[in-house]
Design a protein around this motif. Sequence first.
Motif, PDB file in Angstrom:
ATOM      1  N   THR A  69       0.819  -1.215   0.000  1.00 46.10           N
ATOM      2  CA  THR A  69       0.000   0.000   0.000  1.00 46.10           C
ATOM      3  C   THR A  69       0.849   1.259   0.000  1.00 46.10           C
ATOM      4  O   THR A  69       0.318   2.372   0.060  1.00 46.10           O
ATOM      5  CB  THR A  69      -0.925   0.012   1.236  1.00 46.10           C
ATOM      6  N   SER A  70       2.168   1.109  -0.057  1.00 43.91           N
ATOM      7  CA  SER A  70       3.082   2.251   0.000  1.00 43.91           C
ATOM      8  C   SER A  70       3.170   2.936  -1.368  1.00 43.91           C
ATOM      9  O   SER A  70       2.578   2.490  -2.352  1.00 43.91           O
ATOM     10  CB  SER A  70       4.470   1.804   0.448  1.00 43.91           C
ATOM     11  N   ASP A  71       3.969   3.994  -1.427  1.00 42.13           N
ATOM     12  CA  ASP A  71       4.137   4.727  -2.686  1.00 42.13           C
ATOM     13  C   ASP A  71       5.396   4.308  -3.446  1.00 42.13           C
ATOM     14  O   ASP A  71       5.847   5.008  -4.339  1.00 42.13           O
ATOM     15  CB  ASP A  71       4.163   6.241  -2.420  1.00 42.13           C
ATOM     16  N   GLU A  72       5.967   3.140  -3.089  1.00 44.53           N
ATOM     17  CA  GLU A  72       7.165   2.640  -3.753  1.00 44.53           C
ATOM     18  C   GLU A  72       7.028   1.141  -3.996  1.00 44.53           C
ATOM     19  O   GLU A  72       6.460   0.425  -3.172  1.00 44.53           O
ATOM     20  CB  GLU A  72       8.403   2.907  -2.898  1.00 44.53           C
ATOM     21  N   ALA A  73       7.530   0.675  -5.126  1.00 49.90           N
ATOM     22  CA  ALA A  73       7.493  -0.754  -5.432  1.00 49.90           C
ATOM     23  C   ALA A  73       8.335  -1.543  -4.431  1.00 49.90           C
ATOM     24  O   ALA A  73       9.305  -1.030  -3.878  1.00 49.90           O
ATOM     25  CB  ALA A  73       8.000  -1.000  -6.849  1.00 49.90           C
ATOM     26  N   ARG A  74       7.950  -2.789  -4.219  1.00 51.80           N
ATOM     27  CA  ARG A  74       8.762  -3.720  -3.425  1.00 51.80           C
ATOM     28  C   ARG A  74       9.411  -4.693  -4.390  1.00 51.80           C
ATOM     29  O   ARG A  74       8.731  -5.400  -5.137  1.00 51.80           O
ATOM     30  CB  ARG A  74       7.891  -4.486  -2.425  1.00 51.80           C
ATOM     31  N   THR A  75      10.749  -4.734  -4.395  1.00 48.13           N
ATOM     32  CA  THR A  75      11.503  -5.485  -5.385  1.00 48.13           C
ATOM     33  C   THR A  75      12.293  -6.604  -4.715  1.00 48.13           C
ATOM     34  O   THR A  75      13.148  -6.342  -3.864  1.00 48.13           O
ATOM     35  CB  THR A  75      12.477  -4.554  -6.135  1.00 48.13           C
ATOM     36  N   THR A  76      12.023  -7.849  -5.113  1.00 47.19           N
ATOM     37  CA  THR A  76      12.712  -9.003  -4.536  1.00 47.19           C
ATOM     38  C   THR A  76      13.077  -9.994  -5.632  1.00 47.19           C
ATOM     39  O   THR A  76      12.516  -9.990  -6.725  1.00 47.19           O
ATOM     40  CB  THR A  76      11.842  -9.725  -3.489  1.00 47.19           C
ATOM     41  N   TRP A  77      14.022 -10.861  -5.284  1.00 44.65           N
ATOM     42  CA  TRP A  77      14.408 -11.971  -6.153  1.00 44.65           C
ATOM     43  C   TRP A  77      14.459 -13.222  -5.305  1.00 44.65           C
ATOM     44  O   TRP A  77      15.090 -13.239  -4.244  1.00 44.65           O
ATOM     45  CB  TRP A  77      15.773 -11.702  -6.786  1.00 44.65           C
ATOM     46  N   LEU A  78      13.773 -14.279  -5.739  1.00 45.34           N
ATOM     47  CA  LEU A  78      13.708 -15.532  -5.005  1.00 45.34           C
ATOM     48  C   LEU A  78      14.583 -16.579  -5.679  1.00 45.34           C
ATOM     49  O   LEU A  78      14.537 -16.736  -6.903  1.00 45.34           O
ATOM     50  CB  LEU A  78      12.258 -16.022  -4.932  1.00 45.34           C
ATOM     51  N   VAL A  79      15.360 -17.274  -4.878  1.00 44.27           N
ATOM     52  CA  VAL A  79      16.123 -18.438  -5.356  1.00 44.27           C
ATOM     53  C   VAL A  79      15.663 -19.645  -4.552  1.00 44.27           C
ATOM     54  O   VAL A  79      15.802 -19.666  -3.320  1.00 44.27           O
ATOM     55  CB  VAL A  79      17.644 -18.252  -5.173  1.00 44.27           C
ATOM     56  N   GLN A  80      15.089 -20.624  -5.234  1.00 44.55           N
ATOM     57  CA  GLN A  80      14.680 -21.869  -4.578  1.00 44.55           C
ATOM     58  C   GLN A  80      15.810 -22.875  -4.780  1.00 44.55           C
ATOM     59  O   GLN A  80      16.281 -23.081  -5.919  1.00 44.55           O
ATOM     60  CB  GLN A  80      13.393 -22.399  -5.200  1.00 44.55           C
ATOM     61  N   PHE A  81      16.270 -23.480  -3.697  1.00 40.02           N
ATOM     62  CA  PHE A  81      17.432 -24.367  -3.759  1.00 40.02           C
ATOM     63  C   PHE A  81      17.164 -25.646  -2.980  1.00 40.02           C
ATOM     64  O   PHE A  81      16.213 -25.724  -2.191  1.00 40.02           O
ATOM     65  CB  PHE A  81      18.665 -23.646  -3.204  1.00 40.02           C
ATOM     66  N   ARG A  82      18.019 -26.646  -3.195  1.00 37.19           N
ATOM     67  CA  ARG A  82      17.811 -27.932  -2.526  1.00 37.19           C
ATOM     68  C   ARG A  82      19.123 -28.696  -2.408  1.00 37.19           C
ATOM     69  O   ARG A  82      20.100 -28.408  -3.099  1.00 37.19           O
ATOM     70  CB  ARG A  82      16.818 -28.780  -3.326  1.00 37.19           C
ATOM     71  N   ASP A  83      19.108 -29.683  -1.511  1.00 40.30           N
ATOM     72  CA  ASP A  83      20.139 -30.713  -1.485  1.00 40.30           C
ATOM     73  C   ASP A  83      19.910 -31.570  -2.732  1.00 40.30           C
ATOM     74  O   ASP A  83      18.774 -32.011  -2.973  1.00 40.30           O
ATOM     75  CB  ASP A  83      19.972 -31.545  -0.218  1.00 40.30           C
ATOM     76  N   PRO A  84      20.919 -31.816  -3.559  1.00 41.18           N
ATOM     77  CA  PRO A  84      20.689 -32.613  -4.772  1.00 41.18           C
ATOM     78  C   PRO A  84      20.183 -34.019  -4.501  1.00 41.18           C
ATOM     79  O   PRO A  84      19.632 -34.665  -5.406  1.00 41.18           O
ATOM     80  CB  PRO A  84      22.063 -32.640  -5.452  1.00 41.18           C
ATOM     81  N   GLU A  85      20.310 -34.493  -3.277  1.00 40.61           N
ATOM     82  CA  GLU A  85      19.787 -35.820  -2.943  1.00 40.61           C
ATOM     83  C   GLU A  85      18.318 -35.780  -2.560  1.00 40.61           C
ATOM     84  O   GLU A  85      17.713 -36.832  -2.323  1.00 40.61           O
ATOM     85  CB  GLU A  85      20.637 -36.441  -1.845  1.00 40.61           C
ATOM     86  N   ALA A  86      17.717 -34.593  -2.506  1.00 37.39           N
ATOM     87  CA  ALA A  86      16.269 -34.463  -2.336  1.00 37.39           C
ATOM     88  C   ALA A  86      15.645 -34.559  -3.717  1.00 37.39           C
ATOM     89  O   ALA A  86      15.832 -33.682  -4.558  1.00 37.39           O
ATOM     90  CB  ALA A  86      15.925 -33.131  -1.682  1.00 37.39           C
ATOM     91  N   LEU A  87      14.923 -35.627  -3.980  1.00 32.56           N
ATOM     92  CA  LEU A  87      14.409 -35.903  -5.319  1.00 32.56           C
ATOM     93  C   LEU A  87      12.974 -35.410  -5.480  1.00 32.56           C
ATOM     94  O   LEU A  87      12.168 -35.535  -4.557  1.00 32.56           O
ATOM     95  CB  LEU A  87      14.461 -37.405  -5.600  1.00 32.56           C
ATOM     96  N   PRO A  88      12.623 -34.872  -6.641  1.00 31.04           N
ATOM     97  CA  PRO A  88      11.238 -34.465  -6.874  1.00 31.04           C
ATOM     98  C   PRO A  88      10.302 -35.668  -6.814  1.00 31.04           C
ATOM     99  O   PRO A  88      10.623 -36.745  -7.329  1.00 31.04           O
ATOM    100  CB  PRO A  88      11.271 -33.880  -8.285  1.00 31.04           C
ATOM    101  N   VAL A  89       9.149 -35.493  -6.194  1.00 27.10           N
ATOM    102  CA  VAL A  89       8.156 -36.571  -6.113  1.00 27.10           C
ATOM    103  C   VAL A  89       7.406 -36.708  -7.428  1.00 27.10           C
ATOM    104  O   VAL A  89       7.092 -37.814  -7.873  1.00 27.10           O
ATOM    105  CB  VAL A  89       7.181 -36.306  -4.951  1.00 27.10           C
ATOM    106  N   ASP A  90       7.107 -35.579  -8.073  1.00 21.12           N
ATOM    107  CA  ASP A  90       6.379 -35.572  -9.340  1.00 21.12           C
ATOM    108  C   ASP A  90       7.145 -34.760 -10.381  1.00 21.12           C
ATOM    109  O   ASP A  90       8.008 -33.938 -10.044  1.00 21.12           O
ATOM    110  CB  ASP A  90       4.979 -34.963  -9.161  1.00 21.12           C
ATOM    111  N   ASP A  91       6.788 -34.962 -11.624  1.00 20.28           N
ATOM    112  CA  ASP A  91       7.419 -34.223 -12.715  1.00 20.28           C
ATOM    113  C   ASP A  91       6.675 -32.898 -12.904  1.00 20.28           C
ATOM    114  O   ASP A  91       5.902 -32.722 -13.854  1.00 20.28           O
ATOM    115  CB  ASP A  91       7.378 -35.062 -13.996  1.00 20.28           C
ATOM    116  N   VAL A  92       6.900 -31.983 -11.979  1.00 22.28           N
ATOM    117  CA  VAL A  92       6.211 -30.689 -12.005  1.00 22.28           C
ATOM    118  C   VAL A  92       7.228 -29.574 -11.775  1.00 22.28           C
ATOM    119  O   VAL A  92       8.332 -29.802 -11.322  1.00 22.28           O
ATOM    120  CB  VAL A  92       5.097 -30.598 -10.938  1.00 22.28           C
TER     121      VAL A  92
END
Length: 247
Positions: A204-227
């Motif tokens: 609700t402010s008069d300035e944009a909110r600017t962010t960047w998200l990085v989603q990361f994982r342990d490579p041994e954590a395997l996806p459950v589905d192909d999504v």
Amino acid sequence: MVDPGLGEFYRDNGFVLVKGLLGKEEAEAYRAECHGVLGRLRRTDPTWGSARELAGGATELRHCHDAQFYSAAFAKLMVDPRFTDVAAALLGTGNVQLHHTKIFVKPAEKGSPFPMHQDAAHFAHTSDAVGAAIFHFDDAPEEKGCVRVMPGSHKHGLLPHIEEGGWHLPLAEWPLEAATPVEAEAGDVLFFSYLTVHGSGINTSDEARTTWLVQFRDPEALPVDDVHRSRGQGMMLRGIDPTMRLT
């Protein structure tokens, strides 16, 4: 050397705000980079249907998946040891693998909220060694729609979500205002587990909110589905991939 206290707080609460991971001038430069990328892309609005219900009116959100393919600045930042060392310490492994990245800008006065949810509902894995980092490139006080979290909620595992309107938790049972606001300054980075219940309010402010998200994982954590495939998914940000799988 990463402060061991960060890991302890993260394990107890499911999130931790790392103050000043980037300098103010760096954050300002990345803010300009975000808006530059968005200015070159065809504009789309990814606001969830449930967010419009939550807001009670028209709001707006601007975003870009996989920003590192549009600007080398983001490719550099996602392998910066200041970030990857913290990510590794929180996961409890020396190996950090990319899942996806995304720029989020909440425009001034009408920046869209996000209802409470867990990221795990969108891309479940075989272990909970999956996290996110939100880089703040300008200040994010409560009036700018800062992230809000439910401390300790990661300990409850994956909760049932409502698919319609963006895979969110029931609005009445998980009101945004009941969550803890995590106000941040430019240069701060918020780390949280993909099981941590979180959302964010309206800008609700008069300035944009600017962010960047990085989603990361342990490579041994395997996806459950192909999504939720993304360009560059599986790239090693730190260490090695002992599984040697292709994605």
